[in-house]
Design an enzyme around this catalytic site. Structure first.
Site, PDB file in Angstrom:
ATOM      1  N   ASP A 400       0.813  -1.171   0.040  1.00 16.62           N
ATOM      2  CA  ASP A 400       0.085  -0.107   0.163  1.00 16.62           C
ATOM      3  C   ASP A 400       0.960   1.292   0.085  1.00 16.62           C
ATOM      4  O   ASP A 400       1.949   1.252   0.571  1.00 16.62           O
ATOM      5  CB  ASP A 400      -0.777   0.115   1.252  1.00 16.62           C
ATOM      6  N   GLU A 453       1.072  -0.382  -5.080  1.00 20.28           N
ATOM      7  CA  GLU A 453       0.246   0.576  -5.477  1.00 20.28           C
ATOM      8  C   GLU A 453       1.214   1.898  -5.329  1.00 20.28           C
ATOM      9  O   GLU A 453       1.527   2.534  -4.339  1.00 20.28           O
ATOM     10  CB  GLU A 453      -0.697   0.669  -4.189  1.00 20.28           C
TER      11      GLU A 453
END
Length: 714
Positions: A400, A453
Site C-alpha cells: 500500500d 500501489e
C-alpha cells in the site's frame, strides 16, 4: 546477609532491574561446582522453601523487600519454590529465573545487523519446551528501556515478579515463564528513560485480543497444510505470463458475521463460479479501528482476531488453494497509527518511527512513518513480509501507498521536508528497504507476486533490483484507472471528443508489468459505485459496465475488481454493512453477474490476452480503413500464434458495417459479445463469426455500449 547491594535488591523487588536473572535464580557460591545460592522473590510470604528435583528441601531466609535467599549443595538441577502465606493457601511454582536465555547469540547478531529473515521465531511469545519444562518464552526489542516487565493474566497484571533480562547491545529483553501456554494474554510494561512505566502490546505477537481490547495473546499453531501441490506448482510459475483476474474484498463486509472458517465454503464457491484466478484481501493484520479497513496496523504479525484464530485463516487460505485460487493480501509498511498501546514511542521515545517529524509523520493521515534506515526496523518489516509467505502461504502482497514511502516531500509543503544526502526528494532508505523486501521474498518464495500501489511515474518499479529497479512483480496502473473512469463517466454523446483519455494508456502500457485496478478506493468517499459512474438509464448503466469490463479485460495488463462491482452494486461501499446481495434477485443484475463469469472464462481460455501482457510486440491498435473515435479496436497475440481482436463501441448507437483490417485473413469467431441477450443486451452482433476478404478486411457489427472479442480460427 546477602552479598547483593541493597539498592539492587530493591529494584529487583519492584521488577525495575535490567538484569534480574543475575540476582534471582540459582547461582554458583564460590569456586565449588556443587555449592549454590538460590534467590527468589516472594513478597508477603511467611515462609519460602526451594524443593529440588532430588527431593532436598532448602528453607530460604527473607533478605529484603520480599527477596528470599538460601544455600544449596548438590548438582545443578531444577527446583520449585513453595511459599506459605498467613491465612492463605500454599503456593507452589517453578522459578522463571532459573532458565537460560531462549535466544542464541546468532539470533542477536542477526537482529543487530537487521538480517534475521525469520525474526518471528526469535522475538515475540512462543510456547516451547525449555530447560526441562513446558512454558512460554517472551522476547521484545526495546533498546531505550531501563527495565521491562511482563504483565498479563498470568500474574494478575502485576509485572513486578516477571521482569525480563536485558540481552546487552542487541536491545532485546527476554524471559521464559514455565507453566504458561496458549491463550494467555499479556503486554510488556516498559520503564522509560524519563522514569515512566508504559504498557505496550507485543510488536511480534502472532495473535491479539478482539478489538477494542488490546492485549497480545500467546498462540501456537496446530494446523497441517494440505497445499503442497499448489506450492510446488507456484514455484514453477511465471505470473507475468499467466492469467490473473483478482477479486478484491473486505472480509468483514463481504458477508458480515462470517469467521475465517465460515467464509471458506461460500467464498470458494463464489470466486470459483465467477472465474477469478485470485482473491485479494484488504489488510488482515490486526488493527484497532475497523473503519480504517485494516490500513492502520497495530499488530503486523497478528491476523486480526475479529474473524478467528491464525489457524482459522490458514484453513481459509488452504481451502482457496485447493480450489485453484491464489491469495493476495494488502500489506501496509508505509505508516502505522499513534495508538498508545502499540508501536508509537514504543520504549518511551521514537523507535519504530523516524525521530524527525519531517520524515516520521504523515500529516494527512495522522500516522507515523517507519525509520527505514534503522537496521532493526527494516528487519521488522522485511521479516513481516516473509512471515505472511512462510506462515500463511499467501501468494502475493500488494504494498500500500508506495509513493508515500518513496518521496520525502509526499504531501508536504516547502520547508516541511528534509532532502536526502544528495539534495533530492527520494527517500533512499525506503527505496533500499523495498528493494531488499522484494529481492528476499522472490529468492525465498519463487512464483509469488509483489505488487506496488504506486501512483507516480517513479522509474523501474517492476524492474529487477539487479538493474536498479525496485524489484516488484507488478504495479497498479493508476493512470489507466483515472483516465478510463473519467472517460466512461462522460455521456456517450461527448466521448468522441475525449478519445485520448481512453487511448493514452496504450502509450505506456508496456513500461511496467501492470495490474489494472478498479479497487475499493474507487467506490468510497463520495465517488459512488462503478454502476453510478455510468451515464444513462438503468439499462445503459449495465450495458456500460459490461462494455467497460470487456475493454478492461482485453487491455494489456492483469485485472482487479472490487467486490460488488461484478453484479452492479448501486450504492457506495461501506465497511459497516453487507454488499447489496439482494440485487442478484433482479434479472438485469444477475445477467451482469453471469457476464463477468463468462468474461473471466473467455479471458482465461485465451493465452493471447495474458501470456504477453508486458510485450509491446504482441499488441497493436487497428482502425483502418476508417477510424471512429468512439470505437477502440486492438489486437492481442500469444507466443503460440493465437490472435484475439477486441472491439469496443463507446457510443450509444450500434455501428454496422464497420470496416476493419484484421491482421490475418480467414474466419474470426465471436467468442464474447457484451450485448448478447443472455446478459441483458440488445442482441447486436455478428452471428458468431466474421469472415474477412482475402486481404483481411472484415465488416463488423458492433453493438451500442458494447464490445466483441474475435478469435482467429486456426
Amino acid at each position: 546477609m546477602s552479598s547483593i547491594d541493597p539498592t539492587v535488591l530493591d529494584t529487583v523487588a519492584t521488577g525495575s532491574f535490567y538484569a534480574p536473572h543475575d540476582v534471582l535464580g540459582l547461582h554458583a557460591d564460590g569456586a565449588s561446582d556443587d555449592r549454590w545460592i538460590v534467590r527468589t522473590r516472594r513478597p508477603l510470604a511467611e515462609s519460602v522453601t526451594a524443593v529440588f528435583a532430588g527431593g532436598e528441601r532448602i528453607p530460604l531466609a527473607h533478605v529484603r523487600a520480599g527477596i528470599w535467599e538460601g544455600r544449596y549443595e548438590g548438582p545443578f538441577t531444577a527446583y520449585q519454590v513453595v511459599a506459605t502465606y498467613e491465612d492463605g493457601p500454599t503456593h507452589v511454582a517453578d522459578d522463571p529465573y532459573r532458565y537460560a536465555p531462549t535466544i542464541g547469540e546468532l539470533d542477536l547478531h542477526l537482529i543487530r545487523e537487521g538480517r534475521h529473515e525469520q525474526l518471528w521465531d526469535a522475538l515475540g511469545s512462543h510456547v516451547r519446551h525449555h530447560g526441562g519444562s513446558e512454558g512460554t518464552s517472551f522476547a521484545v526489542w526495546a533498546p531505550n528501556a531501563r527495565a521491562v516487565r511482563l504483565i498479563g493474566d498470568l500474574n494478575g497484571w502485576d509485572g513486578q515478579g516477571h521482569a525480563l533480562r536485558s540481552l546487552g547491545s542487541s536491545g532485546v529483553w527476554e524471559i521464559f515463564v514455565p507453566g504458561v501456554g496458549a491463550g494467555a494474554t499479556y503486554k510488556y510494561e516498559i520503564l522509560t528513560q524519563d522514569g515512566r512505566w508504559i504498557a505496550k502490546a507485543d510488536p511480534m505477537a502472532r495473535l491479539a485480543e478482539v478489538p477494542p481490547a488490546t492485549a497480545s495473546v500467546v498462540t501456537a499453531s496446530a494446523y497441517t497444510w494440505q497445499d503442497d501441490a499448489w506450492l510446488a506448482a507456484r514455484a514453477e510459475s511465471h505470473p507475468v505470463a499467466e492469467p490473473m483476474s483478482v477479486y478484491e474484498l473486505h472480509l468483514g463486509s463481504w458477508r458480515p458475521g462470517l469467521s475465517y472458517r465460515e467464509a471458506a465454503d461460500p467464498l470458494v464457491e463464489y470466486v470459483s463460479a465467477q472465474g477469478f484466478t485470485h482473491v485479494e484481501f484488504l489488510p488482515l493484520a490486526e488493527h484497532p479501528f475497523g473503519g480504517s479497513w485494516g490500513y492502520q496496523v497495530s499488530g503486523y504479525y497478528a491476523p486480526t482476531s475479529r474473524f478467528g484464530s491464525p489457524d482459522d485463516l490458514r484453513y481459509l487460505i488452504d481451502r482457496l488453494h485447493a480450489a485453484g485460487i491464489g491469495v493476495i493480501m494488502d500489506w501496509v509498511p508505509g505508516h502505522f497509527p499513534r495508538d498508545a498501546f502499540a508501536l508509537a514511542q514504543f520504549d518511551g521515545q521514537a523507535l519504530y518511527e523516524h525521530p524527525d517529524p519531517r520524515r516520521g509523520e504523515h500529516k494527512d493521515w495522522g500516522t507515523l512513518i517507519f525509520d527505514y534506515g534503522r537496521n532493526e526496523v527494516r528487519n521488522f518489516l522485511v521479516a513481516n513480509a516473509l512471515y505472511w509467505f512462510e506462515e500463511f502461504h499467501v501468494d502475493g502482497l500488494r504494498v500500500d501507498a508506495v509513493a508515500s514511502m518513496l518521496y520525502l516531500d509526499y504531501s508536504r509543503e516547502a520547508g516541511e521536508w528534509e532532502p536526502n544526502v544528495f539534495g533530492g526528494r527520494e527517500n533512499l532508505e525506503a527505496k533500499r528497504f523495498l528493494q531488499e523486501t522484494n529481492a528476499t521474498a522472490y529468492k525465498r518464495y519463487p512464483g509469488i507476486v509483489m505488487i506496488a500501489e504506486e501512483s507516480t511515474s517513479f522509474p523501474g518499479v517492476t524492474q529487477p533490483t539487479s538493474a536498479g529497479g525496485l524489484g516488484f512483480g507488478f504495479k497498479w496502473n493508476m493512470g489507466w484507472m483515472n483516465d478510463s473512469l473519467v472517460y466512461i463517466s462522460r455521456d456517450p454523446m461527448y466521448r468522441a471528443h475525449h478519445e485520448g483519455e481512453l487511448s493514452f494508456s496504450f502509450v505506456y502500457a508496456f513500461s511496467e508489468n501492470f495490474i489494472l485496478p478498479i479497487s475499493h478506493d474507487e467506490v468510497v468517499h463520495g465517488k459512488g459505485s462503478l454502476f453510478t459512474r455510468m451515464p444513462g438509464d438503468h439499462w445503459q448503466k449495465l450495458a456500460g459496465m459490461r462494455l467497460f469490463l470487456s475493454y478492461m479485460w482485453a487491455h494489456p495488463g492483469k485485472q482487479l475488481l472490487f467486490m460488488g462491482q461484478e453484479f452492479g452494486q448501486m450504492s457506495e461501499w461501506s465497511e459497516s454493512r453487507a454488499l447489496d446481495w439482494w440485487l442478484l434477485d433482479q434479472p438485469s443484475h444477475r445477467e451482469l453477474h453471469d457476464f463477468v463469469a463468462a468474461l473471466n472464462a473467455a479471458y482465461r481460455a485465451e493465452p493471447a490476452l495474458w501470456s504477453r501482457d508486458s510485450d509491446g510486440d504482441a499488441f497493436a491498435r487497428i482502425g483502418a480503413p476508417t477510424w471512429d473515435p468512439n470505437v477502440s479496436a486492438i489486437i492481442r497475440r500469444s507466443s503460440d500464434g493465437d490472435v484475439v481482436a477486441a472491439v469496443s463501441n463507446f457510443s450509444g448507437v450500434p455501428v454496422h458495417d464497420l470496416e476493419l483490417d484484421l491482421p490475418h485473413a480467414g474466419v474470426w469467431e465471436e467468442i464474447l459479445n457484451s450485448d448478447a441477450g443472455e446478459y441483458g443486451g440488445s442482441g447486436v452482433g455478428n452471428f458468431g463469426a466474421v469472415t474477412t476478404d482475402a486481404a483481411g478486411r472484415a465488416r463488423l457489427s458492433v453493438p451500442p455500449l458494447g464490445a466483441i472479442w474475435l478469435r482467429l480460427r486456426r
